[in-house]
Design a protein around this motif. Structure first.
Motif, PDB file in Angstrom:
ATOM      1  N   ASP A   1     -59.621 -31.122  -3.498  1.00 34.73           N
ATOM      2  CA  ASP A   1     -58.336 -30.757  -2.911  1.00 34.73           C
ATOM      3  C   ASP A   1     -57.996 -31.738  -1.783  1.00 34.73           C
ATOM      4  O   ASP A   1     -58.786 -32.628  -1.449  1.00 34.73           O
ATOM      5  CB  ASP A   1     -58.335 -29.307  -2.435  1.00 34.73           C
ATOM      6  CG  ASP A   1     -59.320 -29.022  -1.305  1.00 34.73           C
ATOM      7  OD1 ASP A   1     -59.738 -29.963  -0.602  1.00 34.73           O
ATOM      8  OD2 ASP A   1     -59.677 -27.847  -1.116  1.00 34.73           O
ATOM      9  N   SER A   2     -56.822 -31.572  -1.209  1.00 36.30           N
ATOM     10  CA  SER A   2     -56.352 -32.553  -0.226  1.00 36.30           C
ATOM     11  C   SER A   2     -57.243 -32.615   1.004  1.00 36.30           C
ATOM     12  O   SER A   2     -57.578 -33.704   1.492  1.00 36.30           O
ATOM     13  CB  SER A   2     -54.916 -32.230   0.189  1.00 36.30           C
ATOM     14  OG  SER A   2     -54.816 -30.914   0.716  1.00 36.30           O
ATOM     15  N   ARG A   3     -57.667 -31.465   1.523  1.00 36.94           N
ATOM     16  CA  ARG A   3     -58.489 -31.461   2.742  1.00 36.94           C
ATOM     17  C   ARG A   3     -59.847 -32.105   2.480  1.00 36.94           C
ATOM     18  O   ARG A   3     -60.353 -32.867   3.310  1.00 36.94           O
ATOM     19  CB  ARG A   3     -58.676 -30.012   3.241  1.00 36.94           C
ATOM     20  CG  ARG A   3     -57.400 -29.289   3.616  1.00 36.94           C
ATOM     21  CD  ARG A   3     -56.917 -29.630   5.012  1.00 36.94           C
ATOM     22  NE  ARG A   3     -57.835 -29.200   6.039  1.00 36.94           N
ATOM     23  CZ  ARG A   3     -57.905 -27.967   6.528  1.00 36.94           C
ATOM     24  NH1 ARG A   3     -57.112 -27.025   6.059  1.00 36.94           N
ATOM     25  NH2 ARG A   3     -58.745 -27.679   7.497  1.00 36.94           N
ATOM     26  N   ARG A   4     -60.457 -31.807   1.336  1.00 39.87           N
ATOM     27  CA  ARG A   4     -61.751 -32.409   1.030  1.00 39.87           C
ATOM     28  C   ARG A   4     -61.605 -33.912   0.817  1.00 39.87           C
ATOM     29  O   ARG A   4     -62.471 -34.701   1.236  1.00 39.87           O
ATOM     30  CB  ARG A   4     -62.367 -31.760  -0.208  1.00 39.87           C
ATOM     31  CG  ARG A   4     -63.777 -32.274  -0.485  1.00 39.87           C
ATOM     32  CD  ARG A   4     -64.448 -31.558  -1.639  1.00 39.87           C
ATOM     33  NE  ARG A   4     -65.803 -32.063  -1.839  1.00 39.87           N
ATOM     34  CZ  ARG A   4     -66.601 -31.708  -2.831  1.00 39.87           C
ATOM     35  NH1 ARG A   4     -66.190 -30.802  -3.721  1.00 39.87           N
ATOM     36  NH2 ARG A   4     -67.810 -32.224  -2.932  1.00 39.87           N
ATOM     37  N   THR A   5     -60.518 -34.307   0.162  1.00 41.30           N
ATOM     38  CA  THR A   5     -60.271 -35.733  -0.031  1.00 41.30           C
ATOM     39  C   THR A   5     -60.225 -36.456   1.311  1.00 41.30           C
ATOM     40  O   THR A   5     -60.853 -37.503   1.502  1.00 41.30           O
ATOM     41  CB  THR A   5     -58.953 -35.954  -0.792  1.00 41.30           C
ATOM     42  OG1 THR A   5     -59.046 -35.354  -2.091  1.00 41.30           O
ATOM     43  CG2 THR A   5     -58.650 -37.438  -0.948  1.00 41.30           C
ATOM     44  N   ILE A   6     -59.490 -35.882   2.264  1.00 43.53           N
ATOM     45  CA  ILE A   6     -59.377 -36.503   3.583  1.00 43.53           C
ATOM     46  C   ILE A   6     -60.737 -36.544   4.278  1.00 43.53           C
ATOM     47  O   ILE A   6     -61.138 -37.569   4.839  1.00 43.53           O
ATOM     48  CB  ILE A   6     -58.354 -35.740   4.445  1.00 43.53           C
ATOM     49  CG1 ILE A   6     -56.946 -35.870   3.843  1.00 43.53           C
ATOM     50  CG2 ILE A   6     -58.357 -36.270   5.881  1.00 43.53           C
ATOM     51  CD1 ILE A   6     -55.922 -34.939   4.465  1.00 43.53           C
ATOM     52  N   ARG A   7     -61.456 -35.442   4.236  1.00 41.63           N
ATOM     53  CA  ARG A   7     -62.742 -35.363   4.944  1.00 41.63           C
ATOM     54  C   ARG A   7     -63.786 -36.311   4.371  1.00 41.63           C
ATOM     55  O   ARG A   7     -64.513 -36.977   5.115  1.00 41.63           O
ATOM     56  CB  ARG A   7     -63.293 -33.925   4.867  1.00 41.63           C
ATOM     57  CG  ARG A   7     -62.691 -32.937   5.824  1.00 41.63           C
ATOM     58  CD  ARG A   7     -63.573 -31.683   5.930  1.00 41.63           C
ATOM     59  NE  ARG A   7     -63.900 -31.133   4.607  1.00 41.63           N
ATOM     60  CZ  ARG A   7     -63.187 -30.207   3.985  1.00 41.63           C
ATOM     61  NH1 ARG A   7     -62.086 -29.730   4.572  1.00 41.63           N
ATOM     62  NH2 ARG A   7     -63.546 -29.742   2.806  1.00 41.63           N
ATOM     63  N   GLU A   8     -63.895 -36.375   3.040  1.00 42.34           N
ATOM     64  CA  GLU A   8     -65.062 -36.998   2.426  1.00 42.34           C
ATOM     65  C   GLU A   8     -64.829 -38.400   1.864  1.00 42.34           C
ATOM     66  O   GLU A   8     -65.796 -39.087   1.531  1.00 42.34           O
ATOM     67  CB  GLU A   8     -65.612 -36.081   1.327  1.00 42.34           C
ATOM     68  CG  GLU A   8     -66.052 -34.725   1.867  1.00 42.34           C
ATOM     69  CD  GLU A   8     -66.832 -33.901   0.864  1.00 42.34           C
ATOM     70  OE1 GLU A   8     -67.447 -34.502  -0.055  1.00 42.34           O
ATOM     71  OE2 GLU A   8     -66.827 -32.668   0.975  1.00 42.34           O
ATOM     72  N   CYS A   9     -63.582 -38.835   1.758  1.00 42.24           N
ATOM     73  CA  CYS A   9     -63.356 -40.184   1.234  1.00 42.24           C
ATOM     74  C   CYS A   9     -63.628 -41.220   2.324  1.00 42.24           C
ATOM     75  O   CYS A   9     -63.757 -40.885   3.506  1.00 42.24           O
ATOM     76  CB  CYS A   9     -61.934 -40.335   0.692  1.00 42.24           C
ATOM     77  SG  CYS A   9     -60.655 -40.523   1.956  1.00 42.24           S
TER      78      CYS A   9
END
Length: 345
Positions: free
Chosen positions: A83-91
């Motif tokens: 999801d968008s939040r995980r993408t931001i956190r982990e990329c």
């Protein structure tokens, strides 16, 4: 060094930015010292992709054009489904390009996207008005605390650098008043009414040409301009405003008779956003007003936007340009990215 990007939202504007990066990649490297690589895309409807070594632009755009990022071919190291939040956190992106669909009344989910990016040490460039209008002070402080950048040029006049001009070219001036035409839809309707069309005829034509939305309420009732006024008050005048403090009136009540009477007086109607410094604060409004034909804003027709800064040293300065558009908004993001790259240590 390559600047890695994560796009949150991949509709018209996000795809336009990626197309610009593809078309102008060599020129950007040579002239601006900018080499950008898209490592992640997360879109609520199309899906999400992440590859730490970068996504293939041609394949990415092809999959997006088909409306499904799952059509992007499988390659080693590719991650799907975040999801968008995980993408931001982990990329591993340096900068998050935030162009998601956002509720302008709440600023969400873009406000939370900004918080997540700043807290994980990532810059943000964006075109969403909501976070800047509603959470400017909080997000500015959060970005400062985490020593990252936050750019949002496209929130007021798309690719026309209204904010950049005020903060750089006009530095050293005290700006006492800002007036502007900040909505191309309403300006187009009023321009057509000057040619003899009724309001309903002009609105229908704007909708048929894709200038107005099927539900044009945000434009014709002045809500779109309201948020831009709030942004200008905070960013340029350094004075936060609540929505309730801004007088707001749209153009639905303007009649052919109003247009005729104004013309007889050597004037024309424009929907203006205004912010005026008064003492330690400001007053702000969004209202249709009759302008003298000698006013620089009076000659701005069709879908064009314009802004006038009243400065103590430079006098009145007016900037005219497109206030919307696929390529123009993509350019606004590009300009912000170039600044981020050039300011990187």
């Amino acid at each position: 060094m390559t600047h890695k990007l994560a796009l949150i939202g991949f509709g018209t504007v996000g795809q336009s930015l990626v197309e610009i990066l593809r078309e102008k990649g060599e020129e950007l490297r040579r002239k601006e010292g900018m080499e950008a690589e898209v490592v992640a895309v997360s879109d609520l409807l199309k899906g999400s992709l992440y590859h730490p070594e970068g996504l293939n632009i041609d394949r990415l755009l092809q999959a997006a054009g088909e409306g499904d990022l799952n059509r992007y071919p499988e390659v080693p190291g590719l991650v799907r489904g975040w999801d968008s939040r995980r993408t931001i956190r982990e990329c591993n992106a340096d900068t998050v390009v935030e162009v998601s669909y956002t509720d302008v009344r709440t600023g969400q989910p873009a406000i939370d996207h900004c918080r997540t990016a700043f807290e994980t040490g990532k810059n943000v460039v964006m075109t969403n008005k909501g976070p800047v209008a509603l959470a400017y002070r909080e997000l500015s402080e959060l970005a400062r605390r985490h020593r990252v950048g936050w750019n949002f040029e496209g929130t007021v006049m798309s690719g026309t650098p209204a904010l950049h001009m005020a903060r750089t070219s006009l530095a050293g001036n005290e700006i006492s008043e800002i007036r502007g035409i900040f909505n191309g839809t309403t300006n187009y309707i009023l321009t057509q009414m000057e040619e003899g069309w009724t309001f309903d005829e002009a609105l229908a034509e704007a909708q048929s040409r894709g200038i107005a939305e099927a539900d044009p309420t945000s434009d014709i009732e002045g809500y779109d301009v309201l948020y831009k006024v709030m942004i200008l008050a905070q960013v340029v005048m350094e004075t936060p405003l609540d929505r309730k403090e801004v007088v707001r009136e749209g153009i639905r009540g303007i009649t052919a008779e109003d247009i005729r009477q104004a013309r007889e007086e050597g004037k024309c109607w424009k929907l203006l956003g205004r912010i005026r410094r008064e003492g330690d604060g400001v007053t702000a409004s969004v209202q249709p007003l009759r302008l003298s034909l000698t006013d620089p804003l009076a000659g701005v027709g069709g879908t064009m936007n314009a802004i006038t800064y009243d400065c103590d040293l430079a006098g009145p300065i007016t900037l005219v340009g497109a206030g919307a558009g696929r390529k123009e908004t993509g350019f606004a993001l590009l300009a912000d990215l170039i600044q981020r790259v050039q300011e990187r240590p």
